[in-house]
Scaffold this active site. Structure first.
Site, mmCIF file in Angstrom:
data_model
loop_
_atom_site.group_PDB
_atom_site.id
_atom_site.type_symbol
_atom_site.label_atom_id
_atom_site.label_comp_id
_atom_site.label_asym_id
_atom_site.label_seq_id
_atom_site.Cartn_x
_atom_site.Cartn_y
_atom_site.Cartn_z
ATOM 1 N N HIS A 67 0.858 -1.199 0.000
ATOM 2 C CA HIS A 67 0.000 0.000 0.000
ATOM 3 C C HIS A 67 0.886 1.238 0.000
ATOM 4 O O HIS A 67 1.959 1.235 0.601
ATOM 5 C CB HIS A 67 -0.905 0.014 1.240
ATOM 6 N N GLU A 121 -7.926 -5.187 -0.135
ATOM 7 C CA GLU A 121 -8.524 -5.894 -1.266
ATOM 8 C C GLU A 121 -8.467 -7.414 -1.103
ATOM 9 O O GLU A 121 -9.269 -8.136 -1.685
ATOM 10 C CB GLU A 121 -7.832 -5.489 -2.583
#
Ligand code: ACO
Length: 388
Positions: free
Chosen positions: A271, A326
């Site tokens: 991320h 996700e």
């Protein structure tokens, strides 16, 4: 086309290092990385410590104690109210007519953007955006996406059951029957987790459009366009195909090592902001663990996750790469029976609350967002005379 000798002599001189107007040279941040472009009280993404707060409340507690309706109201108004509720509403006729006209091969993200655009043409929401506009649009969007999904499959849309939650009503309108309450609750949790995440690309797009005193429908159409890009809203679908490809946990280590050696990205990991475990992944993993149908899939996913984190720790010790939202979003969305191509627009349905909360906040600041570019083109020169 042949180049004339006159054109051949017009190659551009070097750009000036800095024009008079640009002195002194200001810092340039490609992709606006690290640039603070707004003040917000809506949400706080604490990447170092793996925290996500909506108006001060931690995401894990909001999932445990809230509903999407309550959380949306919190984002819009700052109030945490027991009575706050958001029920699905029927698709307005002009929007439904437009959905009937779309070809069945339309990408569902384009169908949702079209529905929001027609809603805007019909309702003509004025600037500044209001909480009532946000409620109406957020409540309409799941019905529109579900109607499009039925139409593309040759089925008639069904009206929403207003007694259901927004997420439950979405499932009911997709499938033509009331959903299993556990599935509705799991999707509601996903909606809460997806509702807001700071100044990401789609939220920034939304704020830029509202900053011109344009309307909420235009801002949300722009935001959907930004979310459609695979770098923003497309990862969970790829997590599903990745786990299919790995097959079983005992093949994970070889697969991961080979993928990293090739320079491939492992979907659902890493991320830009988080240097700790993504708190949204932790919240959704808990939700997925409560879904009985997902036990086998989840067992593989958890074992593969352990292997991926161990291999990352060994091969990339200088970069903290953890599981992102996700990875477990894929489990929840699959578990409630959504087809993979509905994953990105379902993310958009959830983010509708955050986009509109930021739109309202941006309008109250009422400051046009208009950054500068560093000019790297040719220096000033005369226009060559080409003759008539
Ligand atoms: N798989 C393999 N290597 C990775 C991964 C990954 N998932 N994530 C980061 N790395 C490595 C990169 O190869 C790079 O290594 P190097 O320095 O040896 O070249 C280093 O970590 C830095 O990676 P960047 O891509 O530069 O980090 P950035 O912060 O720009 O990227 C991103 C973040 C795009 C999310 C990246 O981690 C990624 O592509 N992950 C996979 C896709 C994904 O899951 N996206 C969903 C994110 S959550 C969301 O958007 C809602």
């Amino acid at each position: 086309m042949a180049t004339t000798s006159e054109e051949a002599t017009t190659s551009a001189p070097e750009a000036p290092a800095a024009s008079a107007a640009q002195k002194p040279e200001r810092p340039y941040s490609p992709g606006l990385e690290g640039v603070i472009a707004a003040e917000t009280a809506v949400g706080f993404v604490d990447g170092q410590n793996g925290r996500l707060l909506y108006r001060g409340y931690p995401i894990g507690q909001l999932v445990e104690k809230g509903t999407y309706g309550r959380v949306a109201e919190l984002l819009w108004t700052g109030e945490w109210r027991k009575s706050a509720r958001l029920a699905p509403v029927p698709v307005p006729e002009p929007v439904m007519c437009a959905l009937y006209e779309l070809p069945s091969h339309t990408h569902p993200m384009d169908a949702l953007r079209t529905a929001v655009s027609v809603w805007g043409a019909w309702r003509r929401p004025h600037w500044p955006p209001t909480v009532d506009q946000a409620r109406e649009l957020t409540a309409m969007a799941p019905s529109a996406l579900a109607a499009f999904h039925r139409l593309r499959n040759g089925l008639e849309p069904v009206p929403p059951n207003p007694k259901l939650s927004l997420a439950g009503g979405f499932l009911q309108q997709l499938n033509g029957k009331d959903p299993d309450p556990a599935a509705a609750r799991a999707l509601d949790a996903y909606f809460i987790v997806g509702a807001e995440h700071g100044l990401n690309a789609s939220t920034f797009t939304c704020r830029v459009i509202i900053s011109t005193r344009s309307d909420l429908a235009s801002a949300v159409c722009g935001a959907i366009g930004a979310l459609k890009g695979p770098l923003h809203g497309g990862a969970p679908a790829e997590v599903v195909s990745q786990l299919h490809e790995i097959g079983s946990p005992d093949r994970a280590e070889k697969w991961v090592r080979e993928a990293i050696a090739r320079g491939d990205k492992i979907m659902g990991f890493g991320h830009r902001v988080y240097r700790a475990y993504d708190p949204r992944a932790a919240a959704l993993r808990k939700v997925a663990e409560g879904m009985s149908d997902m036990a086998a899939w989840l067992d593989t996913a958890v074992k593969v996750e352990d292997v991926v984190l161990r291999v990352f720790g060994e091969l990339k010790p200088d970069r903290v790469i953890k599981t992102n939202v996700e990875y477990y979003a894929a489990a929840v969305l699959q578990g409630v029976g959504l087809p993979v191509d509905l994953f990105p627009p379902t993310f958009a349905l959830a983010r509708m609350a955050g986009w509109s909360a930021h739109a309202i906040e941006q309008a109250s600041a009422d400051k046009l967002i208009r950054p500068d570019a560093r000019y790297v083109g040719p220096a000033e020169m005369d226009v060559p005379t080409l003759g008539r």
